[in-house]
Design an enzyme around this catalytic site. Structure first.
Site, PDB file in Angstrom:
ATOM      1  N   ASP A  30      26.330 -12.928  51.857  1.00 55.10           N
ATOM      2  CA  ASP A  30      27.398 -11.878  51.032  1.00 55.10           C
ATOM      3  C   ASP A  30      27.846 -10.480  51.454  1.00 55.10           C
ATOM      4  OD1 ASP A  30      27.477 -13.126  47.817  1.00 55.10           O
ATOM      5  OD2 ASP A  30      28.047 -10.925  48.658  1.00 55.10           O
ATOM      6  N   CYS A 258      35.494 -20.564  35.472  1.00 56.74           N
ATOM      7  CA  CYS A 258      36.559 -22.358  35.710  1.00 56.74           C
ATOM      8  C   CYS A 258      38.221 -22.488  34.621  1.00 56.74           C
ATOM      9  CB  CYS A 258      35.130 -23.052  35.803  1.00 56.74           C
ATOM     10  SG  CYS A 258      34.323 -22.135  37.343  1.00 56.74           S
TER      11      CYS A 258
HETATM   12  N1  LIG Z   1      31.193 -20.023  38.273  1.00 60.53           N
HETATM   13  C1  LIG Z   1      30.746 -21.317  38.108  1.00 60.53           C
HETATM   14  O1  LIG Z   1      30.470 -21.766  36.878  1.00 60.53           O
HETATM   15  C2  LIG Z   1      31.283 -22.625  38.712  1.00 60.53           C
HETATM   16  C3  LIG Z   1      31.246 -24.027  38.770  1.00 60.53           C
HETATM   17  C4  LIG Z   1      31.952 -24.598  39.633  1.00 60.53           C
HETATM   18  C5  LIG Z   1      32.624 -24.267  40.599  1.00 60.53           C
HETATM   19  N2  LIG Z   1      32.617 -22.820  40.814  1.00 60.53           N
HETATM   20  C6  LIG Z   1      33.449 -22.473  41.831  1.00 60.53           C
HETATM   21  O2  LIG Z   1      32.440 -21.763  43.067  1.00 60.53           O
HETATM   22  C7  LIG Z   1      33.244 -20.786  43.239  1.00 60.53           C
HETATM   23  C8  LIG Z   1      32.780 -19.817  43.668  1.00 60.53           C
HETATM   24  O3  LIG Z   1      32.460 -19.121  41.717  1.00 60.53           O
HETATM   25  P1  LIG Z   1      31.304 -17.907  41.845  1.00 60.53           P
HETATM   26  O4  LIG Z   1      30.998 -18.600  39.873  1.00 60.53           O
HETATM   27  O5  LIG Z   1      30.010 -18.395  41.837  1.00 60.53           O
HETATM   28  O6  LIG Z   1      32.108 -16.777  42.162  1.00 60.53           O
HETATM   29  P2  LIG Z   1      30.993 -15.260  42.249  1.00 60.53           P
HETATM   30  O7  LIG Z   1      32.941 -14.686  42.094  1.00 60.53           O
HETATM   31  O8  LIG Z   1      30.377 -15.409  41.230  1.00 60.53           O
HETATM   32  O9  LIG Z   1      30.265 -14.943  44.187  1.00 60.53           O
HETATM   33  C9  LIG Z   1      31.527 -14.547  45.137  1.00 60.53           C
HETATM   34  C10 LIG Z   1      30.407 -14.297  45.808  1.00 60.53           C
HETATM   35  O10 LIG Z   1      31.415 -14.219  46.854  1.00 60.53           O
HETATM   36  C11 LIG Z   1      31.038 -13.149  47.716  1.00 60.53           C
HETATM   37  N3  LIG Z   1      32.114 -13.438  49.239  1.00 60.53           N
HETATM   38  C12 LIG Z   1      33.602 -13.437  48.862  1.00 60.53           C
HETATM   39  N4  LIG Z   1      33.633 -13.474  49.701  1.00 60.53           N
HETATM   40  C13 LIG Z   1      32.915 -13.266  50.745  1.00 60.53           C
HETATM   41  C14 LIG Z   1      32.742 -13.396  52.565  1.00 60.53           C
HETATM   42  N5  LIG Z   1      33.998 -13.418  52.609  1.00 60.53           N
HETATM   43  N6  LIG Z   1      31.950 -13.100  53.164  1.00 60.53           N
HETATM   44  C15 LIG Z   1      30.556 -13.463  52.036  1.00 60.53           C
HETATM   45  N7  LIG Z   1      30.446 -13.426  50.775  1.00 60.53           N
HETATM   46  C16 LIG Z   1      32.042 -13.449  49.870  1.00 60.53           C
HETATM   47  C17 LIG Z   1      31.133 -12.169  46.384  1.00 60.53           C
HETATM   48  O11 LIG Z   1      31.255 -10.600  47.522  1.00 60.53           O
HETATM   49  C18 LIG Z   1      30.712 -13.001  45.159  1.00 60.53           C
HETATM   50  O12 LIG Z   1      28.889 -12.524  45.150  1.00 60.53           O
HETATM   51  C19 LIG Z   1      34.763 -20.243  42.748  1.00 60.53           C
HETATM   52  O13 LIG Z   1      35.901 -21.495  43.227  1.00 60.53           O
HETATM   53  C20 LIG Z   1      34.133 -21.162  41.400  1.00 60.53           C
HETATM   54  O14 LIG Z   1      35.665 -22.007  40.907  1.00 60.53           O
HETATM   55  C21 LIG Z   1      32.027 -22.482  39.862  1.00 60.53           C
END
Ligand SMILES: NC(=O)c1ccc[n+]([C@@H]2O[C@H](COP(=O)([O-])OP(=O)(O)OC[C@H]3O[C@@H](n4cnc5c(N)ncnc54)[C@H](O)[C@@H]3O)[C@@H](O)[C@H]2O)c1
Length: 428
Positions: A30, A258
């Protein structure tokens, strides 16, 4: 296998922990140093039942490590991209984090080329996986798969370990084989298809679930007008195997990271392709007006909110998570503040995040404290701490015994017998 997971948010951290529990050697990457520092100490930056305990275990076993540097993951065979894809100003999915992660992988790969698979787990518009493959076409040993995530916040780890299905979008047989190897031993139906199909399966699933909720919420408005009971109606509907019982609960609206962003992104994707998704537009309209409709039920009991104490119970977008992204509670707090109410709010976990957005609300340590002297109590998130209350005590504490149940989760019969004036969603 050796696996790198880029992005350690709700999806990335859960993916990393579950893969490590399944015997893979995993490194979570991260950009946010503070997160990595915590994670290395076995502290989860997010609240998810069971996640921190599992994290500690795999750290101890040595199957999971963390870093801010992608170079430290250079020996991995598989790179999961789990970064955020938030809503851009025009409603499309903002893919900047995704492309920046892909650029970092490309750079790392060029420094030490070997056979690797890049797996897009983030929710992305149809065509994104193909675009990533095109961007990486200079790296001959790299291939790209789409592997959307279907976990539910609040039971994320459980869902990752026992998924409803595993969708793999990949063209080349070797890439499919790597993905099969990765999920070997996970008992779930497979859908092995193209990247584009995999991407649309994810959006279509979220759009359909949001549609069920908005359908029931709109029907709840009719049900309230007719004096029928939406809970009984949902039960009767859900027994039809063609319908099923899930996602038929009327309430104060859906939220979370989402459904709101994925429904608008799908609408935008459709519009870019000359297609209008009228049903989905209505789904969003119903959801946007549901908190307003819900608050109208307060009017007969508190005609003028100015200076009146209103208790709001539950702030996270659903129980068992600290996530407040697009939570209906935010719309409710906003409306109550505009009406001049003195708001006392309680949530077991999400208070700190909401406090930053609504500093004038008073946050209490218990639900009982929030209802003290209240002219009405509103249930917004059905945490057990907000549902299982001592009703006699609550009755005595409130200035006026009015309950507005935004989740149809309070025991209607019991509270009415206890003397409360009770209004649920879609009930007489
Ligand atoms: N949250 C859910 O319930 C859920 C369920 C299914 C799918 N998704 C999808 O999964 C994806 C992630 O969602 P999330 O809720 O985990 O997001 P989040 O915001 O909780 O986490 C994203 C993480 O990525 C990190 N990040 C960003 N750019 C980066 C890079 N270049 N290198 C390393 N780290 C980086 C951020 O610092 C953050 O910690 C999204 O596309 C979302 O739509 C989410």
């Amino acid at each position: 296998m050796k696996v790198a997971v880029i992005g350690t948010g709700y999806v990335g951290l859960t993916t990393a922990v579950s893969l490590a529990m399944n015997g893979h050697q995993v490194i979570g990457i991260d950009l946010v140093e503070a997160k990595i520092v915590k994670l290395r100490q076995g502290i989860s930056p997010i609240y998810e039942p069971g996640l921190e305990e599992a994290l500690k275990q795999v750290l101890e076993n040595g199957t999971l490590a963390f870093s801010t540097k992608l170079q430290e993951a250079a020996d991995a065979d598989v790179f999961f991209v789990c970064v955020g894809t938030p809503e851009a100003a025009d409603g499309t999915a903002d893919l900047r984090y995704l492309y920046s992660a892909v650029a970092a992988i490309e750079q790392m790969h060029q420094a030490s080329p070997k056979r690797r698979v890049v797996v897009v787990k983030s929710t992305v518009p149809v065509g994104t996986g193909d675009k990533v493959a095109e961007l990486l076409s200079g790296c001959r040993e790299l291939s790209v798969a789409s592997n959307p995530e279907f976990l539910r916040e609040g039971s994320a780890l459980y869902d990752a370990l026992a998924p409803s299905r595993i969708v793999i979008g990949a063209g080349e047989p070797e890439t499919r084989e790597v993905m099969e190897e990765l999920y070997k031993g996970v008992d779930a139906p497979r859908v092995v298809t193209t990247r584009a199909n995999a991407e649309l399966i994810k959006y279509a699933s979220n759009a359909f679930l949001a549609t069920r909720i908005s359908f029931m919420n709109e029907l709840a408005r009719l049900s309230a007008a007719l004096g029928t009971d939406i809970v009984t109606i949902a039960h009767g509907m859900g027994l039809d195997s063609r319908i099923g019982p899930e996602f038929l609960r009327a309430g104060v609206g859906y939220g979370g990271s989402c459904f709101p962003k994925d429904t608008i992104a799908l609408l935008q994707l459709a519009a870019q392709n000359g297609i209008s998704l009228g049903i989905l537009e209505q789904v969003r309209k119903v959801n946007a007006t549901q908190p307003v409709w819900f608050l109208q039920q307060l009017q007969p009991f508190v005609p003028d909110c100015r200076g009146k104490r209103i208790a709001v119970l539950g702030l996270a977008f659903k129980p068992d998570t600290d996530d407040i992204r697009e939570a209906p509670s935010l719309a409710v707090l906003q409306a109550l503040e505009e009406k001049g109410a003195a708001v006392f709010a309680y949530d077991p976990i999400a208070t700190d995040a909401v406090r930053q957005k609504f500093p004038n609300v008073t946050y209490t340590k218990t639900a009982e404290e929030a209802v003290q002297g209240a002219h009405a109590a509103l249930l917004i998130t059905e945490w057990k701490e907000c549902v299982q209350l001592d009703w006699e005590q609550v009755y005595q504490k409130m200035a006026q015994p009015v309950l507005l149940d935004g989740r149809n989760a309070w025991p209607a019969k019991i509270v009415k017998e206890a003397g409360f004036r009770y209004v649920g969603v879609g009930k007489s």
